[in-house]
Motif scaffolding. Structure first.
Motif, short mmCIF file in Angstrom:
data_model
loop_
_atom_site.label_atom_id
_atom_site.label_comp_id
_atom_site.label_asym_id
_atom_site.label_seq_id
_atom_site.Cartn_x
_atom_site.Cartn_y
_atom_site.Cartn_z
N PRO A 2 -4.25 -4.04 -2.89
CA PRO A 2 -3.49 -4.02 -4.15
C PRO A 2 -2.82 -2.67 -4.37
CG PRO A 2 -5.85 -3.78 -4.54
CD PRO A 2 -5.70 -4.11 -3.09
N ASP A 3 -1.82 -2.68 -5.26
CA ASP A 3 -1.14 -1.44 -5.58
C ASP A 3 -2.07 -0.53 -6.37
OD1 ASP A 3 1.21 -2.22 -4.36
OD2 ASP A 3 2.05 -3.09 -6.16
N THR A 6 1.79 2.23 -9.81
CA THR A 6 3.02 1.52 -10.13
C THR A 6 3.83 2.36 -11.11
OG1 THR A 6 1.92 -0.63 -9.87
CG2 THR A 6 4.03 -0.60 -11.05
N SER A 26 6.13 1.27 -6.13
CA SER A 26 4.69 1.05 -6.14
C SER A 26 4.13 1.53 -4.81
CB SER A 26 4.35 -0.43 -6.36
OG SER A 26 4.91 -1.23 -5.34
N ARG A 28 0.50 1.13 -2.45
CA ARG A 28 -0.78 0.44 -2.31
C ARG A 28 -1.90 1.45 -2.12
NH1 ARG A 28 -2.58 0.71 2.82
NH2 ARG A 28 -1.07 1.20 4.47
N THR A 184 -4.74 7.74 -0.57
CA THR A 184 -3.37 7.45 -1.01
C THR A 184 -2.65 8.77 -1.28
OG1 THR A 184 -4.29 5.50 -2.10
CG2 THR A 184 -2.01 6.08 -2.62
#
Length: 232
Positions: A2-3, A6, A26, A28, A184
């Motif tokens: 999932p992101d 965003t 966005s 992930r 991330t």
């Protein structure tokens, strides 16, 4: 996956001036983005907006399902944003180890793990921040951001002004953080070809708006786009 982040229709700047507008993207969980563009196009403003230190004009920022648009920088950090600014902002009157532990949060990243990532910092752990070289200060800035155990790390031109040997060391560490640790990340960098090989997607900004978006591998292979948008 999932992101994790965003960004919807975000516009921001400084005071009355608008520096970025209509930004949508966005990212992930576990993904990495290269944020590219020539000088003065809004890359740092976008990073600063995610951190919460600009004048917000409109839009929405959601991190891990939580709307953080109206949160202060401190609360955004607590929500999971790690930041390595251009200025590094290390504590020059503290030792390397004190820099790492001063703002640490509980999680998988601890002092031993940062030292394993950056052996130079272990060697200089008793040195004051102002006794480090520029490259060592940059490693310390990255290590300190990791000690926050963030959900996402934002790096603003981490290779700027560094000696080639330090660039190689730092690049190797960033590659590990992204590809092995799966943290991330959004990386702002002038040297596009240095970071495209280990990021997933790329955005190119021009005059405060997104003018090109692509998979990093596709952009790396597209000499025409790199030349026209970035001059590389």
């Amino acid at each position: 996956m999932p992101d994790l982040l965003t960004v919807e229709g975000v516009s921001a700047g400084y005071g009355k001036a608008v520096a970025i507008q209509g930004i949508d993207f966005s990212l992930r969980a576990g993904g990495a983005m290269a944020l590219l563009g020539r000088n003065g196009v809004g890359k740092t403003t976008l990073i600063n907006t995610l951190v919460g230190v600009t004048t917000f004009k409109g839009g929405r920022i959601v991190l891990d399902g939580r709307d953080i648009t109206k949160l202060s920088p401190e609360r955004r950090a607590a929500a999971g944003i790690g930041w390595v600014p251009q200025e590094r902002n290390i504590f020059v009157s503290l030792t390397v180890e004190e820099n790492l532990t001063a703002i640490a949060r509980r999680g998988p990243w601890d002092v031993a793990r940062v030292y394993k990532m950056f052996p130079r910092l272990h060697e200089r752990r008793k040195n004051m921040g102002n006794q480090l070289s520029g490259g060592e200060q940059q490693m310390l800035a990255v290590g300190r951001a990791l000690m926050l155990n963030p959900k996402i790390i934002l790096l603003d031109e981490p290779l700027e002004g560094l000696a080639p040997v330090i660039v190689d060391e730092l690049l190797a560490a960033l590659r590990r953080i992204v590809t092995e640790e799966h943290l991330t990340a959004i990386i702002v960098e002038q040297k596009a070809r240095k970071i495209l090989p280990f990021t997933d997607q790329a955005l190119i900004l021009q005059r405060g708006t997104i003018t090109h978006r692509a998979d990093s591998a596709a952009l790396l292979a597209d000499d025409a786009v790199l030349e026209s948008h970035l001059g590389v």
